[in-house]
Design an enzyme around this catalytic site. Structure first.
Site, mmCIF file in Angstrom:
data_model
loop_
_atom_site.group_PDB
_atom_site.id
_atom_site.type_symbol
_atom_site.label_atom_id
_atom_site.label_comp_id
_atom_site.label_asym_id
_atom_site.label_seq_id
_atom_site.Cartn_x
_atom_site.Cartn_y
_atom_site.Cartn_z
ATOM 1 N N TRP A 168 -19.713 6.826 16.083
ATOM 2 C CA TRP A 168 -20.471 7.120 16.396
ATOM 3 C C TRP A 168 -21.294 6.801 17.956
ATOM 4 O O TRP A 168 -22.242 7.142 18.034
ATOM 5 C CB TRP A 168 -20.765 5.685 14.800
ATOM 6 C CG TRP A 168 -22.575 5.204 15.755
ATOM 7 C CD1 TRP A 168 -22.974 3.920 15.856
ATOM 8 C CD2 TRP A 168 -23.998 5.862 14.753
ATOM 9 N NE1 TRP A 168 -24.396 3.434 15.549
ATOM 10 C CE2 TRP A 168 -24.753 5.083 15.567
ATOM 11 C CE3 TRP A 168 -23.549 7.091 15.235
ATOM 12 C CZ2 TRP A 168 -26.421 5.321 15.699
ATOM 13 C CZ3 TRP A 168 -25.490 7.933 15.133
ATOM 14 C CH2 TRP A 168 -26.595 6.741 14.966
ATOM 15 N N TYR A 218 -12.038 11.329 16.641
ATOM 16 C CA TYR A 218 -12.404 10.822 15.499
ATOM 17 C C TYR A 218 -13.848 11.604 15.224
ATOM 18 O O TYR A 218 -14.153 11.331 13.725
ATOM 19 C CB TYR A 218 -13.305 9.483 17.028
ATOM 20 C CG TYR A 218 -12.138 8.432 16.801
ATOM 21 C CD1 TYR A 218 -12.411 7.591 16.370
ATOM 22 C CD2 TYR A 218 -12.347 8.427 18.547
ATOM 23 C CE1 TYR A 218 -11.373 6.796 16.505
ATOM 24 C CE2 TYR A 218 -11.617 7.359 18.726
ATOM 25 C CZ TYR A 218 -11.303 6.306 18.143
ATOM 26 O OH TYR A 218 -10.319 5.490 18.543
ATOM 27 N N LYS A 242 -24.877 -5.638 6.266
ATOM 28 C CA LYS A 242 -24.772 -4.452 5.249
ATOM 29 C C LYS A 242 -23.504 -4.251 5.231
ATOM 30 O O LYS A 242 -23.019 -3.863 4.518
ATOM 31 C CB LYS A 242 -25.735 -3.389 5.922
ATOM 32 C CG LYS A 242 -25.067 -2.862 6.878
ATOM 33 C CD LYS A 242 -24.354 -1.550 7.674
ATOM 34 C CE LYS A 242 -24.665 -1.281 8.350
ATOM 35 N NZ LYS A 242 -23.016 0.262 8.919
ATOM 36 N N ASP A 260 -29.679 0.898 5.869
ATOM 37 C CA ASP A 260 -28.291 1.191 6.256
ATOM 38 C C ASP A 260 -27.652 0.494 4.704
ATOM 39 O O ASP A 260 -26.240 0.857 4.791
ATOM 40 C CB ASP A 260 -28.574 0.257 7.599
ATOM 41 C CG ASP A 260 -27.577 0.128 8.481
ATOM 42 O OD1 ASP A 260 -26.655 1.798 8.131
ATOM 43 O OD2 ASP A 260 -27.495 -0.369 9.116
ATOM 44 N N THR A 267 -24.262 3.059 4.005
ATOM 45 C CA THR A 267 -23.065 1.934 4.122
ATOM 46 C C THR A 267 -22.660 1.368 2.696
ATOM 47 O O THR A 267 -21.303 1.628 2.685
ATOM 48 C CB THR A 267 -22.872 0.546 4.851
ATOM 49 O OG1 THR A 267 -23.873 0.923 5.465
ATOM 50 C CG2 THR A 267 -22.216 0.546 5.803
ATOM 51 N N ASN A 284 -16.554 0.552 6.060
ATOM 52 C CA ASN A 284 -16.583 -0.564 5.180
ATOM 53 C C ASN A 284 -16.431 -0.283 3.870
ATOM 54 O O ASN A 284 -15.629 -1.440 2.974
ATOM 55 C CB ASN A 284 -17.576 -0.971 5.453
ATOM 56 C CG ASN A 284 -17.620 -1.935 6.600
ATOM 57 O OD1 ASN A 284 -16.891 -2.964 6.996
ATOM 58 N ND2 ASN A 284 -18.256 -1.009 7.885
ATOM 59 N N VAL A 298 -12.667 0.761 12.767
ATOM 60 C CA VAL A 298 -12.357 -0.299 12.935
ATOM 61 C C VAL A 298 -13.820 -0.563 11.371
ATOM 62 O O VAL A 298 -15.004 -0.072 11.594
ATOM 63 C CB VAL A 298 -13.267 -1.376 13.925
ATOM 64 C CG1 VAL A 298 -13.841 -2.503 13.585
ATOM 65 C CG2 VAL A 298 -11.847 -1.215 14.819
#
Length: 330
Positions: free
Chosen positions: A11, A48, A189, A242, A246, A254, A278
């Site tokens: 990000w 990444y 979220k 969001d 997500t 996630n 993460v």
């Protein structure tokens, strides 16, 4: 406008690209020298965002060099590492720079939002601190797919300055003064996305996911309002926008983490599947739940995720508990 982006994950790198594409002078800081070298010399971040060609962006392992002369300092590190990193960076932070947080989470132990952590560590006036939140999946943004976001700051002039620094033909930023709402939406979220991933992994369909997103939004809004957020913020890009992205996308770390758990995988297996990145919701579910408890706010989905991730509750049992709750008006 000059921006320093501190953090070279997916990000942070994607947002640095947005800034550069908007014509902003960008310098990135990377924790590992080899990542900084790849960005500066080869215009790529193979760890990444493999296969993505970046615009010319300066990059360094020296945070002092990255911060020199910055008008905007973008904090693009995981929420639970923000405090430690800020302690290292503090002395080099330009005195009047806007501090823009990309981190989404509630700090473990202190139960502080990220803007509060920034104020506590740096002593910066809260009016200097902005947060960015919205449906912003990094891989879609670096592919220049249209996306919108919210920049929240108590100082509207600073919010507008950041807005101008990152507006492009594919990235549309809106401003907002509700920092609390944007942060609560961004932190919570991730937890709801874990729940949606778990449900998907165990074989549940779109009705279940839609119900989870909707009831998840209800509990996120309850917490936000208790903390002083405006409900409209949580009905906008930083809240439902969001949340939908997500909870729905396979690009979401996630959701992907939760899916492994739903398929019967262990926490260790889910972390391996994340390839070292993460999944913020795993840690945030505990702090979000504690924050909710301190305000006497009921968050049953968040509690179920916390018990699955940290207390050994089985996925079938968690589903049974949620479905066994008493019936009531919506």
């Amino acid at each position: 406008m000059k921006a320093a982006v501190l953090g070279a994950g997916s990000w942070g790198t994607a947002f640095a690209k947005v800034l550069a594409d908007a014509g902003t002078d960008v310098t990135m800081w990377a924790r590992r020298p080899e990542v900084a070298a790849a960005i500066a010399d080869r215009r790529e971040n193979p760890d990444y965002l493999p296969g993505v060609t970046l615009p010319p962006i300066a990059a360094t392992h020296d945070h002092v060099a990255a911060l020199a002369g910055a008008d905007v300092v973008v904090l693009a590190v995981p929420s639970q590492t923000l405090r430690g990193n800020l302690a290292t960076w503090q002395a080099a932070l330009p005195e009047q720079a806007t501090l823009l947080s990309l981190a989404k989470g509630i700090e473990t132990g202190t139960l502080l939002r990220m803007s509060q952590v920034i104020t506590q560590v740096t002593g910066a006036d809260p009016a200097r601190i902005a947060v960015l939140s919205g449906p912003n999946l990094a891989k879609e943004i670096v592919a220049c797919q249209p996306s919108a976001t919210v920049i929240a700051c108590a100082d509207s002039a600073r919010a507008i300055d950041v807005q101008k620094a990152c507006v492009t033909g594919y990235f549309r930023p809106y401003t907002n003064s509700d920092v609390i709402g944007c942060e609560i939406g961004g932190a919570c979220k991730n937890v709801i996305a874990l729940a949606c991933g778990i449900a998907s992994g165990i074989g549940m369909g779109e009705n279940t996911i839609a119900s989870m997103i909707t009831r998840g939004l209800a509990e996120v809004t309850r917490l936000g309002v208790a903390l002083g957020a405006t409900p409209a913020t949580l009905a906008g890009l930083a809240g439902v926008g969001d949340l939908v992205a997500t909870c729905s996308s396979p690009l979401s770390r996630n959701r992907s983490f939760g899916r492994v758990l739903g398929e019967g995988g262990s926490m260790e297996r889910a972390q391996e599947a994340a390839h070292g990145q993460v999944a913020e919701g795993v840690k945030s579910c505990t702090s979000v739940l504690a924050l909710a408890d301190s305000y006497d706010v009921e968050m049953p989905i968040t509690e179920a995720v916390h018990r699955v991730c940290h207390q050994g509750l089985s996925v079938p049992d968690a589903i049974g508990i949620l479905l066994g709750r008493r019936i009531k008006p919506e």
